[in-house]
Structure formats: C-alpha cells, structure tokens
Design a protein around this motif. Structure first.
Motif, PDB file in Angstrom:
ATOM      1  N   GLY A  41       0.809  -1.210   0.000  1.00 15.79           N
ATOM      2  CA  GLY A  41       0.000   0.000   0.000  1.00 15.79           C
ATOM      3  C   GLY A  41       0.839   1.256   0.000  1.00 15.79           C
ATOM      4  N   LEU A  42       1.923   1.248   0.775  1.00 13.02           N
ATOM      5  CA  LEU A  42       2.825   2.409   0.802  1.00 13.02           C
ATOM      6  C   LEU A  42       3.486   2.621  -0.549  1.00 13.02           C
ATOM      7  N   ILE A  43       3.876   1.529  -1.197  1.00 18.45           N
ATOM      8  CA  ILE A  43       4.498   1.659  -2.515  1.00 18.45           C
ATOM      9  C   ILE A  43       3.525   2.302  -3.500  1.00 18.45           C
ATOM     10  N   GLY A  44       2.285   1.807  -3.509  1.00 17.14           N
ATOM     11  CA  GLY A  44       1.308   2.375  -4.428  1.00 17.14           C
ATOM     12  C   GLY A  44       0.922   3.800  -4.072  1.00 17.14           C
ATOM     13  N   GLN A  45       0.662   4.084  -2.782  1.00 15.75           N
ATOM     14  CA  GLN A  45       0.219   5.418  -2.365  1.00 15.75           C
ATOM     15  C   GLN A  45       1.331   6.453  -2.535  1.00 15.75           C
ATOM     16  N   LEU A  46       2.558   6.094  -2.188  1.00 16.27           N
ATOM     17  CA  LEU A  46       3.652   7.056  -2.356  1.00 16.27           C
ATOM     18  C   LEU A  46       3.950   7.295  -3.827  1.00 16.27           C
ATOM     19  N   GLY A  47       3.709   6.272  -4.646  1.00 16.84           N
ATOM     20  CA  GLY A  47       3.851   6.485  -6.087  1.00 16.84           C
ATOM     21  C   GLY A  47       2.831   7.496  -6.587  1.00 16.84           C
ATOM     22  N   ILE A  84       3.146   2.355  -9.366  1.00 14.65           N
ATOM     23  CA  ILE A  84       1.758   2.375  -8.892  1.00 14.65           C
ATOM     24  C   ILE A  84       1.035   1.096  -9.312  1.00 14.65           C
ATOM     25  N   ALA A  85       1.226   0.671 -10.569  1.00  9.81           N
ATOM     26  CA  ALA A  85       0.566  -0.540 -11.055  1.00  9.81           C
ATOM     27  C   ALA A  85       0.980  -1.758 -10.235  1.00  9.81           C
ATOM     28  N   LEU A  86       2.301  -1.860  -9.968  1.00  5.69           N
ATOM     29  CA  LEU A  86       2.780  -2.985  -9.175  1.00  5.69           C
ATOM     30  C   LEU A  86       2.221  -2.935  -7.753  1.00  5.69           C
ATOM     31  N   GLY A  87       2.293  -1.744  -7.129  1.00  3.73           N
ATOM     32  CA  GLY A  87       1.831  -1.610  -5.758  1.00  3.73           C
ATOM     33  C   GLY A  87       0.346  -1.902  -5.613  1.00  3.73           C
ATOM     34  N   GLU A  88      -0.473  -1.340  -6.524  1.00  2.39           N
ATOM     35  CA  GLU A  88      -1.919  -1.539  -6.430  1.00  2.39           C
ATOM     36  C   GLU A  88      -2.302  -2.998  -6.691  1.00  2.39           C
ATOM     37  N   ARG A 150      -4.816  -0.807   4.419  1.00  2.15           N
ATOM     38  CA  ARG A 150      -4.983   0.237   3.392  1.00  2.15           C
ATOM     39  C   ARG A 150      -5.144   1.604   4.032  1.00  2.15           C
ATOM     40  N   PHE A 151      -5.833   1.660   5.172  1.00  3.66           N
ATOM     41  CA  PHE A 151      -5.986   2.940   5.866  1.00  3.66           C
ATOM     42  C   PHE A 151      -4.635   3.449   6.375  1.00  3.66           C
ATOM     43  N   LEU A 152      -3.841   2.566   6.955  1.00  2.00           N
ATOM     44  CA  LEU A 152      -2.531   2.978   7.460  1.00  2.00           C
ATOM     45  C   LEU A 152      -1.638   3.472   6.326  1.00  2.00           C
ATOM     46  N   ALA A 153      -1.663   2.767   5.196  1.00  2.00           N
ATOM     47  CA  ALA A 153      -0.866   3.199   4.048  1.00  2.00           C
ATOM     48  C   ALA A 153      -1.317   4.568   3.556  1.00  2.00           C
ATOM     49  N   ALA A 154      -2.638   4.797   3.495  1.00  2.00           N
ATOM     50  CA  ALA A 154      -3.156   6.090   3.051  1.00  2.00           C
ATOM     51  C   ALA A 154      -2.785   7.200   4.025  1.00  2.00           C
ATOM     52  N   ALA A 155      -2.854   6.900   5.340  1.00  2.00           N
ATOM     53  CA  ALA A 155      -2.508   7.913   6.341  1.00  2.00           C
ATOM     54  C   ALA A 155      -1.040   8.309   6.220  1.00  2.00           C
TER      55      ALA A 155
END
Length: 597
Positions: A41-47, A84-88, A150-155
């Motif tokens: 989640g962090l990989i996708g969100q930070l991307g 982003i594609a890989l992370g999601e 997912r919430f923690l990654a978004a936060a």
C-alpha cells in the motif's frame, strides 16, 4: 497464511471479552499479512503522491521550452506509473488474502463452537442471530480486517504529501498541510450517530431474518392451521422496519460521503485561487502551482479511506460483538476431563432425579410433562440446563468431565424433533459409528421400507437406488413419521454405548410403533438404551420402567407391575382420570370388587 493453506490447522483461542477485543485478536493473528499489505500500500500510495512532482516538472519544462527536462519528467511519470501498477496489484492480492483468511478463521471458530455445543447452540442463541453471524457478520469482520492496512498506508501517504508540499512550496504547502487533517477529522462528530443508526438497522435485520427462518421452518404446520398469513404479516412489518432503518442509516453515511467530497473540493478551490494570486505576483511558478494542485487532487483518493475505515469499523464492531457472544458459549464442564480419556461404560445414573439405567438393558422413562422429558434427555446427554447441578454419571464418571469426543462416543441423544440434513440417504446414514450395525439392519429395525419405496418413486430413474435418492433440506419432502423413522435409523447405525430416544415413535401409527419397538429391542440387545415415552407398546418391551414425578423418581418396575400398583402411572399411560386408581388385574384392567356376604 495464504489462501492455498486454508483451512487453519488450529484457528486459535479468540479473545471474546468484547467485539473490539475480538477484532484486535484477529488483527494480531494476521500481523504478517497486514505488514505485507501495508508495504504494498505504501508503494502504491507514495507512487501516487509523487505523480504531482512529475506533472509539475513537465508543465514547467514546457513553459521554459526545455525538451531535456520534459523527457526527464516523462521518464519519471512512466516509472511512477509502473510502481503504482505494481503496488496496487499486489495490494489488492494481499488485502483480499487478509479478508478471506480472516473470514475463514471466524468460520472455523464458529464451526468448532457449533460442533461443541450441538443443539444447545440454538437454545442459548436465537437461530436468526446464528445465521446473521455466520453469513453477513463474517463478511463485515473480514472487511474491517483488510481495510486496516490500506488505511494505514493512506494515512502515511497523506502525511508524506503534507510534509513534502511544505518543503517544496512552503506558502501553498502550509495551506494544504492545514486543510487535509481538518478534512480527515471533519466527519468524526457524525460517526457516533452513523454507528448508532447502523446498529439499529442490523438489529432490525436480525429480527427479520429470525422471523423468516421460523416461518420457512414451520410453513407446513402454518398452512395446516391457516396461520401462514399471520406470520407473513409479521415478516412484512419486520421487513418494512428494517427498510426504514436502512434508509435512516444510509442517509447519515450519504451525508458523510458528501462531506468527504465537498471539503476536498473546497480545499482544491482555495489552492487554485490562492495559488493563482501567488503566481500572478511571481511568488510561485506555474509548475509549482500545478504540482500543488495535482497533489490536492490526488490526495482526495487516500482521504476516502478515512470514511471507509470508519464505516468498516462501525459495521464490524456489532458484528464482532455478536460473533464474540456466540464464541464465548461453552459446554458446561465441572472439570478438565484429564482423568477420563476414553468413553466409560456401565450404568447411567442421574444424581439429580435419581434415575438409573442399568448397563445393557432397555429402560423406559415415563414423564407426565413432555418438557420435563426433554430436559431429562438433555441431562442424560451431558448438557444440564443448570450448570450448578451435578453431572450425570456413566460408569461412575461424570459426563461433564469427559472430553467431547469421548462423551459423544459414549452417549447419543435423539431429540424429539430430529433434523435431517440434505443429501442422499446413503450420506444421511454415513455417520461416525461402531461398524457393528449395518444401514440395512437399522432401516429394517426402524421400519423404513415404505420410506425407501417413496424415495425410489421420487427418483427420475425407474431403477434408481433409493440409497442414492436425494433428501431435501430438513427432509421436508417426507412426512413427519418418515422423517422420524429415518432419524431413528441414523441413531441406530451410530450404535453408541448409550442411546437416549425422546419420543421416537410419536409420529407413527400403532402397528408401525409395535414393529419399531420390537426392532429396537432386538438391535440394541446387550446395549444400554433409554426411551422417554408413554406408549404402552414401547413400555411393554422395556426391561425396566421408571415413573418420574417432576424431577423425582416416583416408582420403578415393569410395565405390568406399575399398571397394577401405580395410579399415577396408569393416568399417564392410559390417559385415565385420576379416580380410576383402584387395584388392577394382571393385564392392567380394573379388578372386580369382591361383594361382602
């Protein structure tokens, strides 16, 4: 734990002190899966959070006419797209795994508790609640468990966006850093109201489910007495109440969703207006303005997870509470069971009532009150209604202290209204058994010949084996007497050390009852059998008859002895009035009075 590794070898011992504690216990048992989801989640969100930087570079390069920087920006955007594609993709795989494994763990826990409690489960918890827990509640619990990562990654991504924007462009970044936390926390005052409304809606849904279950289960009886419309009206009212509660709950969640759309839009408008003013004054470049604007635009997606986690928790908390309430139920035990590792043998004795069933003999128990007979059957099966009372003893060993497997091997209780599961007749009779009694012998003893013929006629194949004919759910395609006899055959196949039958022939005619009594007597020769019945045809064949007066043994003897000596026994067995209690002849008739000279 991966999906391919399910089911769990041991789902664990859950913390059932409260709903939140149960959710926390589930989360602790999925730490590796949660960490995996958080990482992806962090990989996708930070991307996603870094995309505005590439967009701003591309815009500024275009304004400055720099082809080299434009190519660098394009390369950065392509790299971020791949990240982003890989992370999601991996986030979706890991969160669904968390969802399914958490739901599977709860299912296994519920199945284990159901097997342990047996018929006691629906006596302690409403049937509608059991259905709600094992279906919708499990799904809601799994939803919250998978949404946490997912919430923690978004936060974390939002914090990174705020910090990065303050460093990148302090003036506009400060506006965003103040606005995003306010937006994320704006719905907090509304969450308790939404949670209360959701609780009411789920309570109404549970009532409607229970009414529907009861109506379907008793539809044949309701049609017989013309009461189906009454129950259908009750269900309609419960359904409408649930609908109104659902609309009331949905209106609050709609308001929360609207706020989650309105406030980010207001922040975006503020950034555009204030940023345009700064750009006109030359305090920020066009590229910086586009970068900040893009960051605010993309931040709306992770901010929606705040609404989702709030909704998931509000829905899963009462679901976890209900699941914890069911999982907290225990089979009453007075000891650890360590002293008894195998099924004991010997006399069956109830110290509460004084009822004794000698080993290897057929004992009949006569109770004037059918409810008292049912409670006695429960006690004889090791499930006392009052855990403060002493347990039934088998060969001197308390049933409550036996391991569950040993207790079920030792004693089998057939309820007054046994349940037939859907499947073929062969599958119905394929139960854990001693192997000493064949299915054909059990069917013959239970007088199931006409049942086999009915099943053969019901099959589309004229030469079909009745053993392979499917029985519908709860055996609803069969008559009450046919269901009762099939259940008796299933109990006889099991061939337990002690067999307790509660009114096993109440739904059959007297001729069939006589043959069933003889068949049970023959097949259970040398085995301990207890029959709770007031049928003279069964009582006549019993080795020993016990008359109960409430919770106390009033008399013991054979059927004929009690007919001669016990007026209370005659009143129950022959349905006579109480004044016909004079002396009896050998066959149980009234003795003719002797005239005085």
């Amino acid at each position: 734990m991966q999906i391919r590794d399910l089911p769990y070898t041991d789902p664990g011992d859950p913390d059932v002190r409260s709903g939140p504690r149960f959710l926390l216990w589930l989360g602790r048992n999925q730490l590796s899966g949660q960490f995996n989801s958080l990482l992806w989640g962090l990989i996708g969100q930070l991307g996603v959070a870094a995309l505005p930087l590439g967009v701003g570079m591309a815009v500024q390069a275009t304004v400055d006419g720099s082809g080299t920087r434009l190519m660098y920006a394009a390369g950065l955007l392509m790299l971020l797209g791949a990240v982003i594609a890989l992370g999601e993709t991996m986030l979706h795989r890991s969160t669904i795994t968390n969802w399914i494994t958490a739901a599977a763990r709860v299912h296994q826990l519920l199945a284990r508790r159901t097997v342990e409690l047996g018929s006691l489960l629906t006596r302690r918890v409403a049937a509608g609640e059991v259905v709600a827990v094992s279906t919708g509640d499990v799904e809601k619990i799994g939803w919250f468990v998978e949404a946490v990562s997912r919430f923690l990654a978004a936060a974390v991504a939002l914090i990174a966006v705020c910090v990065g924007l303050v460093i990148y462009e302090p003036t506009l970044g400060s506006v965003v850093a103040i606005g995003i936390p306010l937006i994320a926390l704006a719905v907090l005052p509304l969450l308790p109201v939404a949670t209360r409304r959701a609780d009411i809606q789920r309570d109404k849904a549970g009532i409607a489910t229970e009414l529907a279950s009861d109506t379907v289960a008793g539809l044949r009886v309701l049609r017989g007495i013309g009461g189906e419309e009454l129950f259908l009206d009750r269900y309609r009212r419960a359904s409408q109440e649930m609908r109104r509660a659902s609309v009331h709950s949905a209106s609050m969640w709609s308001l929360i969703s609207a706020i989650q759309v309105l406030l980010p839009g207001a922040l975006m408008l503020t950034v555009v207006v204030y940023g345009a003013h700064l750009a006109l004054d030359g305090r920020v470049t066009v590229g910086e303005l586009v970068t900040v604007y893009s960051a605010v635009l993309l931040a709306a997606h992770p901010m929606r997870t705040f609404e989702e986690i709030a909704m998931a928790y509000s829905y899963s908390k009462p679901s976890a509470k209900r699941a914890a309430r069911v999982l907290a139920l225990r089979r009453d035990t007075a000891g650890s069971g360590a002293a008894h590792t195998a099924a004991p043998t010997g006399d069956l004795y109830d110290p509460v009532t004084g009822m004794l069933a000698p080993a290897g003999r057929l004992t009949a128990v006569v109770c004037g009150d059918p409810d008292a007979a049912g409670l006695l059957a429960e006690r004889l099966g090791g499930h006392p209604a009052d855990s403060g009372r002493p347990s039934v003893l088998l060969g001197g060993a308390p049933l409550d202290e036996l391991p569950l497997t040993a207790a079920r091997t030792a004693v089998l209780v057939q309820d007054k209204e046994p349940v037939l599961l859907s499947g073929t007749l062969r599958e119905l009779l394929d139960v854990p058994a001693s192997g000493e009694v064949s299915a054909s012998d059990a069917l013959e003893a239970a007088q199931c010949g006409d049942v086999l013929q009915a099943l053969a006629r019901a099959s589309a194949d004229q030469d079909a084996d009745p053993m392979e004919t499917r029985i519908t759910e709860r055996g609803r395609s069969l008559s009450g007497g046919q269901r009762q006899r099939l259940a008796l055959a299933r109990s006889l196949v099991t061939d337990p050390g002690v067999l307790v039958l509660d009114e096993p022939t109440s739904a059959v005619d007297s001729h069939t009852e006589s043959r069933i009594a003889a068949g049970v007597k023959r097949l259970r020769e040398g085995r301990t059998t207890v029959v709770l019945s007031s049928s003279p045809l069964l009582l006549e064949l019993a080795d020993r008859v016990v008359l109960m007066d409430g919770e106390t043994v009033a008399a013991v003897g054979t059927h004929r002895e009690l007919l001669r000596s016990e007026g209370r026994y005659r009143a129950v067995v022959t349905r006579e009035s109480g004044d016909e209690s004079g002396p009896r002849t050998a066959d149980g008739g009234l003795a003719k009075p002797v005239e005085s000279a």
